[in-house]
Scaffold this active site. Structure first.
Site, PDB file in Angstrom:
ATOM      1  N   PRO A   1       0.818  -1.215   0.000  1.00  0.00           N
ATOM      2  CA  PRO A   1       0.000   0.000   0.000  1.00  0.00           C
ATOM      3  C   PRO A   1       0.857   1.272   0.000  1.00  0.00           C
ATOM      4  CG  PRO A   1      -0.897  -1.583   1.548  1.00  0.00           C
ATOM      5  CD  PRO A   1       0.395  -2.164   1.051  1.00  0.00           C
TER       6      PRO A   1
ATOM      7  N   THR B   1      -1.885  -8.638  -9.623  1.00  0.00           N
ATOM      8  CA  THR B   1      -2.619  -9.114 -10.787  1.00  0.00           C
ATOM      9  C   THR B   1      -2.750 -10.632 -10.643  1.00  0.00           C
ATOM     10  OG1 THR B   1      -1.686  -7.339 -12.095  1.00  0.00           O
ATOM     11  CG2 THR B   1      -2.602  -9.200 -13.313  1.00  0.00           C
TER      12      THR B   1
ATOM     13  N   ARG C   1     -17.175   6.988 -42.010  1.00  0.00           N
ATOM     14  CA  ARG C   1     -17.887   8.180 -41.549  1.00  0.00           C
ATOM     15  C   ARG C   1     -17.703   9.324 -42.547  1.00  0.00           C
ATOM     16  NH1 ARG C   1     -21.941   9.565 -38.115  1.00  0.00           N
ATOM     17  NH2 ARG C   1     -21.642  11.648 -37.244  1.00  0.00           N
TER      18      ARG C   1
ATOM     19  N   ILE D   1     -11.014  10.222 -33.638  1.00  0.00           N
ATOM     20  CA  ILE D   1     -11.545   9.932 -34.976  1.00  0.00           C
ATOM     21  C   ILE D   1     -12.992   9.451 -34.882  1.00  0.00           C
ATOM     22  CG2 ILE D   1     -11.342   8.247 -36.880  1.00  0.00           C
ATOM     23  CD1 ILE D   1      -8.280   8.581 -36.665  1.00  0.00           C
TER      24      ILE D   1
ATOM     25  N   GLU E   1       4.616  -2.535 -14.181  1.00  0.00           N
ATOM     26  CA  GLU E   1       6.032  -2.919 -14.409  1.00  0.00           C
ATOM     27  C   GLU E   1       6.943  -1.690 -14.420  1.00  0.00           C
ATOM     28  OE1 GLU E   1       6.707  -6.419 -15.038  1.00  0.00           O
ATOM     29  OE2 GLU E   1       4.560  -6.699 -14.925  1.00  0.00           O
TER      30      GLU E   1
HETATM   31  C1  LIG Z   1      -3.806  -2.667 -12.463  1.00  0.00           C
HETATM   32  C2  LIG Z   1      -2.486  -2.808 -11.773  1.00  0.00           C
HETATM   33  C3  LIG Z   1      -1.898  -4.070 -11.659  1.00  0.00           C
HETATM   34  C4  LIG Z   1      -0.696  -4.216 -10.958  1.00  0.00           C
HETATM   35  N1  LIG Z   1      -0.154  -5.473 -10.807  1.00  0.00           N
HETATM   36  C5  LIG Z   1       0.915  -5.642  -9.989  1.00  0.00           C
HETATM   37  C6  LIG Z   1       1.423  -6.957  -9.687  1.00  0.00           C
HETATM   38  O1  LIG Z   1       0.928  -7.970 -10.221  1.00  0.00           O
HETATM   39  N2  LIG Z   1       2.414  -7.079  -8.779  1.00  0.00           N
HETATM   40  C7  LIG Z   1       3.001  -5.992  -8.180  1.00  0.00           C
HETATM   41  O2  LIG Z   1       3.908  -6.175  -7.372  1.00  0.00           O
HETATM   42  N3  LIG Z   1       2.582  -4.723  -8.476  1.00  0.00           N
HETATM   43  C8  LIG Z   1       1.555  -4.537  -9.364  1.00  0.00           C
HETATM   44  N4  LIG Z   1       1.095  -3.261  -9.649  1.00  0.00           N
HETATM   45  C9  LIG Z   1       1.711  -2.115  -8.971  1.00  0.00           C
HETATM   46  C10 LIG Z   1       2.534  -1.269  -9.900  1.00  0.00           C
HETATM   47  O3  LIG Z   1       3.732  -1.926 -10.213  1.00  0.00           O
HETATM   48  C11 LIG Z   1       2.765   0.086  -9.196  1.00  0.00           C
HETATM   49  O4  LIG Z   1       1.518   0.741  -9.127  1.00  0.00           O
HETATM   50  C12 LIG Z   1       3.770   0.917  -9.929  1.00  0.00           C
HETATM   51  O5  LIG Z   1       5.050   0.369  -9.813  1.00  0.00           O
HETATM   52  C13 LIG Z   1       3.800   2.371  -9.379  1.00  0.00           C
HETATM   53  O6  LIG Z   1       3.909   2.370  -7.988  1.00  0.00           O
HETATM   54  P1  LIG Z   1       2.911   3.274  -7.109  1.00  0.00           P
HETATM   55  O7  LIG Z   1       1.534   3.023  -7.593  1.00  0.00           O
HETATM   56  O8  LIG Z   1       3.193   2.989  -5.677  1.00  0.00           O
HETATM   57  O9  LIG Z   1       3.291   4.749  -7.447  1.00  0.00           O
HETATM   58  P2  LIG Z   1       4.473   5.580  -6.722  1.00  0.00           P
HETATM   59  O10 LIG Z   1       5.708   4.789  -6.668  1.00  0.00           O
HETATM   60  O11 LIG Z   1       3.931   6.114  -5.445  1.00  0.00           O
HETATM   61  O12 LIG Z   1       4.650   6.760  -7.755  1.00  0.00           O
HETATM   62  C14 LIG Z   1       3.743   7.871  -7.838  1.00  0.00           C
HETATM   63  C15 LIG Z   1       4.250   8.813  -8.927  1.00  0.00           C
HETATM   64  O13 LIG Z   1       5.544   9.307  -8.565  1.00  0.00           O
HETATM   65  C16 LIG Z   1       6.491   8.999  -9.591  1.00  0.00           C
HETATM   66  N5  LIG Z   1       7.775   8.700  -8.985  1.00  0.00           N
HETATM   67  C17 LIG Z   1       8.036   7.784  -8.017  1.00  0.00           C
HETATM   68  N6  LIG Z   1       9.354   7.799  -7.711  1.00  0.00           N
HETATM   69  C18 LIG Z   1       9.924   8.726  -8.507  1.00  0.00           C
HETATM   70  C19 LIG Z   1      11.276   9.191  -8.684  1.00  0.00           C
HETATM   71  N7  LIG Z   1      12.303   8.691  -7.999  1.00  0.00           N
HETATM   72  N8  LIG Z   1      11.492  10.174  -9.593  1.00  0.00           N
HETATM   73  C20 LIG Z   1      10.462  10.668 -10.335  1.00  0.00           C
HETATM   74  N9  LIG Z   1       9.187  10.274 -10.216  1.00  0.00           N
HETATM   75  C21 LIG Z   1       8.915   9.300  -9.324  1.00  0.00           C
HETATM   76  C22 LIG Z   1       5.892   7.810 -10.323  1.00  0.00           C
HETATM   77  O14 LIG Z   1       6.408   7.702 -11.645  1.00  0.00           O
HETATM   78  C23 LIG Z   1       4.408   8.145 -10.284  1.00  0.00           C
HETATM   79  O15 LIG Z   1       4.123   9.055 -11.299  1.00  0.00           O
HETATM   80  C24 LIG Z   1      -0.069  -3.084 -10.404  1.00  0.00           C
HETATM   81  C25 LIG Z   1      -0.650  -1.815 -10.555  1.00  0.00           C
HETATM   82  C26 LIG Z   1      -1.836  -1.672 -11.228  1.00  0.00           C
HETATM   83  C27 LIG Z   1      -2.454  -0.311 -11.347  1.00  0.00           C
END
Ligand SMILES: Cc1cc2nc3c(=O)[nH]c(=O)nc-3n(C[C@H](O)[C@H](O)[C@H](O)COP(=O)(O)OP(=O)(O)OC[C@H]3O[C@@H](n4cnc5c(N)ncnc54)[C@H](O)[C@@H]3O)c2cc1C
Length: 404
Positions: free
Chosen positions: A132, A165, A287, A356, A382
């Site tokens: 989380p 996932t 269209r 489009i 990823e």
């Molecule tokens: C539908 C879905 C399926 C998923 N499936 C899996 C799974 O199977 N297993 C798993 O482990 N995870 C899974 N994830 C998690 C996913 O890998 C993370 O959501 C993703 O890596 C981003 O992490 P976060 O959501 O905590 O965002 P954060 O890390 O909190 O990032 C928030 C924002 O800050 C930016 N940011 C963060 N650090 C930096 C930095 N150093 N410099 C610049 N910008 C930065 C990010 O690019 C983003 O824009 C899934 C996510 C979704 C939405």
């Protein structure tokens, strides 16, 4: 696909596999995808079909009952499947990552135990790093594994995971936890993490003593496939379910898995972009406005030109990244570039196809509405675009070090 996104130099076997998958997508996925997606329904029949085609074992070595195919073959299949429905490619993606991690890092016993049943799709994989409070910053993981009963004893896992996932439908989850034992030479965060192979029943609720999958997260897109949390409360895992048999290697094992996963996400971006292009170019010829098909207005033709160029470029980069890995070379630079470019282009091509379609693109009756909600997931999963750029930027500075 006509002229775009062709791949030179494929073997006859690769061509045969791809044409089988493409016809499966046209016959079994495309006609039902949007309806199932709107109902957020798991595509059970499609998954059974994929099992029959052997897709769950595509990259698993033949000695374990798989097809032993390359990353390129796999990525091209994923591209086709994502063209049909991105969620279906998500169902095989985490399975593929876990199978890959087992193949690369598992003990012989772990390979023998899991891979043959993964090849048939009987055992289905999910992988779990995110929590989380973190996604990008994997080194901040707080879920913990503590050994009980001294050397050689099993582990007790505690913590909460997020965004799995296939969290509900899988029966094997590779879970990354902090283990204080670390590696003798260092206590750096990434050297004190361990991947645990956690077997469980499919479904929701308490799926194994100490392990709860609360339920599906309600998402804007990427529906059908289940995305869940995972809660560990004194979950007991035997010592022989540490991936590779040794603690402290988890961070590297996961990063290796995610690297092939990135080629995979790039392939999904390519597939979704191709479908959006197909929908856009078809609609543009049907269209009419101001007395002619909108495809005859230069502004729309320019959009189609940009979309086609992006489809072609993303495909080329994705294929290059897969081939590099297949050749046994380091491909983090190429995989990062491919994932970044393909997911950004995918979002842009989908948006242009949506424009489009005019007002109809906003109607749930049109497939582009689904694609519009699916594309953003590829910008995040990823590793976000920012994370890809960090990887690419660092590698470029290594390659082009200032010589003075
Ligand atoms: C539908 C879905 C399926 C998923 N499936 C899996 C799974 O199977 N297993 C798993 O482990 N995870 C899974 N994830 C998690 C996913 O890998 C993370 O959501 C993703 O890596 C981003 O992490 P976060 O959501 O905590 O965002 P954060 O890390 O909190 O990032 C928030 C924002 O800050 C930016 N940011 C963060 N650090 C930096 C930095 N150093 N410099 C610049 N910008 C930065 C990010 O690019 C983003 O824009 C899934 C996510 C979704 C939405």
């Amino acid at each position: 696909m006509g002229r775009l996104a062709q791949t030179e130099g494929l073997t006859e076997i690769q061509q045969e596999i791809l044409s089988t998958v493409r016809s499966f997508v046209d016959k079994e996925i495309l006609p039902v995808a949007t309806e199932l997606e709107h109902r957020d329904e798991y595509p059970t029949e499609i998954v059974e079909g994929l099992k029959e085609l052997g897709l769950f074992g595509l990259m698993i070595p033949e000695e374990y009952g798989g097809l032993g195919e390359s990353l390129l073959t796999y990525a091209l299949c994923v591209e086709e499947i994502a063209r049909g429905w991105m969620s279906v490619s998500g169902i095989i993606n985490t399975h593929f990552i876990v199978a890959y991690m087992l193949k690369q890092h598992g003990t012989q016993e772990q390979k023998d135990h899991f891979l043959p049943r993964m090849a048939t799709g009987e055992v289905r994989g999910a992988f779990s790093m995110s929590e989380p409070g973190l996604g990008s910053d994997v080194s901040a993981i707080s879920s913990k594994g503590v050994r009980e009963g001294g050397d050689g004893g099993g582990f007790v896992l505690n913590g909460q995971k997020m965004w799995l996932t296939n969290g509900g439908s899988s029966t094997l989850v590779a879970v990354l936890c902090r283990t204080d034992e670390g590696h003798p030479e260092s206590t750096a965060p990434h050297k004190s993490m361990t991947t645990f192979l956690v077997e469980k029943e499919p479904g929701f609720g308490e799926v194994r003593p100490g392990l709860t999958i609360p339920g599906k997260i309600d998402k804007m897109g990427y529906k059908g496939v289940d995305t869940t949390e995972l809660i560990m409360q004194d979950l007991r895992v035997p010592a022989d379910r540490v991936l590779g048999g040794e603690t402290g290697r988890g961070f590297y094992q996961m990063m290796d898995g995610v690297e092939v996963g990135r080629v995979n996400v790039a392939a999904r971006g390519c597939g979704v972009a191709q479908r959006a292009f197909e929908l856009g170019i078809d609609y543009a010829q049907q269209r009419h406005t101001f007395g002619k098909p909108i495809a005859q207005h230069q502004a729309i033709q320019f959009k189609l030109a940009e979309m086609g160029t992006k489809v072609e470029a993303a495909h080329a980069l994705m294929v290059g990244a897969a081939r590099k890995k297949d050749a046994g070379q380091r491909n983090d630079l190429e995989a990062g570039m491919a994932k970044y470019l393909a997911s950004e282009y995918c979002k842009e091509v989908v948006e242009d196809a949506f424009r489009i379609h005019g007002g109809y693109g906003f109607s749930k009756e049109y497939e582009i509405e689904r694609l519009y909600r699916e594309a953003p997931m590829l910008l995040i999963g990823e590793g976000t675009a920012e994370i890809q750029k960090m990887i690419v930027g660092r590698r470029l500075l290594e390659e082009y070090r200032f010589q003075g």
